[in-house]
Design a protein around this motif. Sequence first.
Motif, PDB file in Angstrom:
ATOM      1  N   ASN A 106     -14.489   3.492 -15.259  1.00 45.64           N
ATOM      2  CA  ASN A 106     -12.913   3.693 -14.662  1.00 45.64           C
ATOM      3  C   ASN A 106     -12.908   4.708 -13.463  1.00 45.64           C
ATOM      4  O   ASN A 106     -11.785   5.080 -13.021  1.00 45.64           O
ATOM      5  CB  ASN A 106     -12.055   4.020 -15.938  1.00 45.64           C
ATOM      6  CG  ASN A 106     -11.869   2.961 -17.065  1.00 45.64           C
ATOM      7  OD1 ASN A 106     -11.861   1.875 -16.548  1.00 45.64           O
ATOM      8  ND2 ASN A 106     -11.753   3.459 -18.028  1.00 45.64           N
ATOM      9  N   ALA A 520      -6.554   1.099 -10.415  1.00 40.55           N
ATOM     10  CA  ALA A 520      -7.100   1.435 -11.800  1.00 40.55           C
ATOM     11  C   ALA A 520      -7.473   2.906 -11.613  1.00 40.55           C
ATOM     12  O   ALA A 520      -7.371   3.875 -12.460  1.00 40.55           O
ATOM     13  CB  ALA A 520      -8.171   0.777 -12.214  1.00 40.55           C
ATOM     14  N   THR A 521      -8.214   3.077 -10.654  1.00 37.32           N
ATOM     15  CA  THR A 521      -8.792   4.550 -10.441  1.00 37.32           C
ATOM     16  C   THR A 521      -7.722   5.550 -10.291  1.00 37.32           C
ATOM     17  O   THR A 521      -7.787   6.668 -10.806  1.00 37.32           O
ATOM     18  CB  THR A 521      -9.786   4.596  -9.038  1.00 37.32           C
ATOM     19  OG1 THR A 521     -11.099   3.798  -9.266  1.00 37.32           O
ATOM     20  CG2 THR A 521     -10.355   6.097  -8.938  1.00 37.32           C
ATOM     21  N   SER A 524      -6.333   6.445 -13.607  1.00 39.24           N
ATOM     22  CA  SER A 524      -7.340   7.125 -14.312  1.00 39.24           C
ATOM     23  C   SER A 524      -7.401   8.629 -13.819  1.00 39.24           C
ATOM     24  O   SER A 524      -7.346   9.525 -14.832  1.00 39.24           O
ATOM     25  CB  SER A 524      -8.677   6.409 -14.121  1.00 39.24           C
ATOM     26  OG  SER A 524      -9.785   7.332 -15.053  1.00 39.24           O
ATOM     27  N   LYS A 558      -7.854  -4.043 -16.439  1.00 36.70           N
ATOM     28  CA  LYS A 558      -8.729  -3.028 -15.969  1.00 36.70           C
ATOM     29  C   LYS A 558      -7.625  -1.612 -15.659  1.00 36.70           C
ATOM     30  O   LYS A 558      -8.109  -0.459 -16.027  1.00 36.70           O
ATOM     31  CB  LYS A 558      -9.235  -3.200 -14.404  1.00 36.70           C
ATOM     32  CG  LYS A 558      -9.987  -2.147 -13.791  1.00 36.70           C
ATOM     33  CD  LYS A 558     -11.480  -2.195 -14.119  1.00 36.70           C
ATOM     34  CE  LYS A 558     -12.350  -1.042 -13.086  1.00 36.70           C
ATOM     35  NZ  LYS A 558     -13.441  -1.070 -13.463  1.00 36.70           N
ATOM     36  N   SER A 562      -7.310   2.386 -17.966  1.00 37.09           N
ATOM     37  CA  SER A 562      -7.451   3.664 -17.309  1.00 37.09           C
ATOM     38  C   SER A 562      -7.066   4.875 -18.416  1.00 37.09           C
ATOM     39  O   SER A 562      -7.451   5.858 -17.988  1.00 37.09           O
ATOM     40  CB  SER A 562      -6.345   3.662 -16.311  1.00 37.09           C
ATOM     41  OG  SER A 562      -6.491   2.764 -15.283  1.00 37.09           O
TER      42      SER A 562
END
Length: 608
Positions: A106, A520-521, A524, A558, A562
């Motif tokens: 992630n 998604a990053t 996260s 995805k 996160s």
Amino acid sequence: RQKKLLTEDISNNDKEFVISKAATVGQVTISTAVFGRGTDFFCKDETIQRNGGVHVIQAFLSEEESEEIQIQGRTARQGKKGSYQMILLNSDLEEQFGLAKDWKDNNAKKDWYDCLSNAREKHRDAVCEKIEANLAIATEKDCNTHRYFDALLARDKNAASNIFSDIYTSFKKGFIPSSIELELAFLIDITGSMAPYAHAVVATIKTMLTGSGSILSKLNIKFPDIEFHLRVGAMGFRDIDDGSEQFVERISNEGGHFVDNDAFSIGFVDSILHKPSGGGDIAEDLLGAIDRSARWSGPDDWTSMIKFMLLLTDAPAHGCCANVPNVDNYSVRHPCGLTPESVADSLIKNDIDLFICSYNPAATSHTEKELAMKYLSHKDNPELREITAIPMVPGTHSQSTEALGGHGQHIIFVLDQSGSMQHSWPGVVAAYNGYITRLRQNQRYSDLVSVVQFDSAAMVTVEKKSISNVPSALGFSGGGTSFLPAAARACALAMSTPSTHTPSIVFMSDGEAGDANEAATRFSQLNNSFQGHIANANELDLNVIAFGSGASHEQLKKIASSSRNGKFQMSADTAELSNIFVQIADKGQVVNLLEAEIGKRISDAVSD
């Protein structure tokens, strides 16, 4: 290659020999962490210098950055060449620093070290908080001890006796059990009137037993030094006149009613609520169900330290209908002679706490009052423990926000308004309004709502509005689909959440995007920042919904991953989307109250 071990328990001569050989060709030295500080692995071997110098591998994450810097300094000594790297075991990071199993997946590789540093900082803060708490306790005990001896020297027997009693009690409270077993029995009304709530009951029980929002997860956070074991029992009940079909129980091969298999328990609940039926009059045999469960006597039934019973119903008990005519066929006398007083007696004698989860609070209020009064005034209830009533739908007896505990929420809707959503948009807006209505019905007027609408771009259309002032209309533009701009807007809103609230994100899309990984990053990163920014935060509450058949489940899963508190759900149409929104609005109420009550019981048990 030559291998040598460097440990504290070898002789000084052996230590000097291993250290002197460590920086020579073909030598592999495995040492404990203590030699990472101050040990001079000086390299005089020119062959090693030509090949890049001494290489140091650190196989654990240091709790202190200073130790890591010291270990790095074991190579490239006195101007020589050298290199360094860390090779870490993922399970160690999970266990010691609380990183998720898929934390690397992630986060971009360039961010890995920052993730490790953030985890280390949080771990260090937790350790410091624990030390400070222990120091405060020790200081208090030290002061009391000095007061005790001062009273003895002054020959003040009464003061010395009182102080000694305080000291003894404080030391006794310091004992924390290493493990606690809990028993939780679900008594579920499966008569015909419960049909509209069947799906909600299953969803509520699933939330209570599984995932990061479950009872056990919350208890593990609140009491990290205690290992909890939860065993679950379940029983469906109909009315007195339903004869042999009145009670549907799950009994193990050993004859007991409690198991520690959550999936089995949820499957059983789902099966008994498949087709609710029976009932006859409006009143139901709540007293019979409570009494029957309290008297379970199979192997290991009701043997735990802490015991709870949850009654889920929409009807009053026979004999507790406040003299309302034509609703109770057994208003004068229960066929088995049961009364609120006798049922309270069964609960008290077995040390069981009762929760009444009502899907019709107006109908059940008199029953709740009758049972609560008999339970509270019972002669064997000196602690004055109470029955807890939880309204599951709107009612005049809903509990206040303070009773539910915790912070208010800042709910952030992130809604896909790309061109493919044009025909479904009115249904999406209706689902959104259903969510707001449910919050109002649950009297969550302290909550805030924001809305991000996105296609290829994103805009904030509602920003931190109170529940009473949230607009009901949402415009529509249409366009392409990009997730990253929406994620960026949502993250900015989440980070602007007031300290009195915690953010909860509801992300809905019917498509896929080329920037899903970047989105998604971003979520996260928000999750990591959120834990350091929001008071008492655990993991970001992130609900991701795939709408319709064109949504990319892989991309949306995805995004959901996160956060360990992320949840992925699918919605085929706007009606199903509305149900999902309402479930999100309702979730956590029972869990929060139950977790608070269990916490009280644990505190009482520890000080007994």
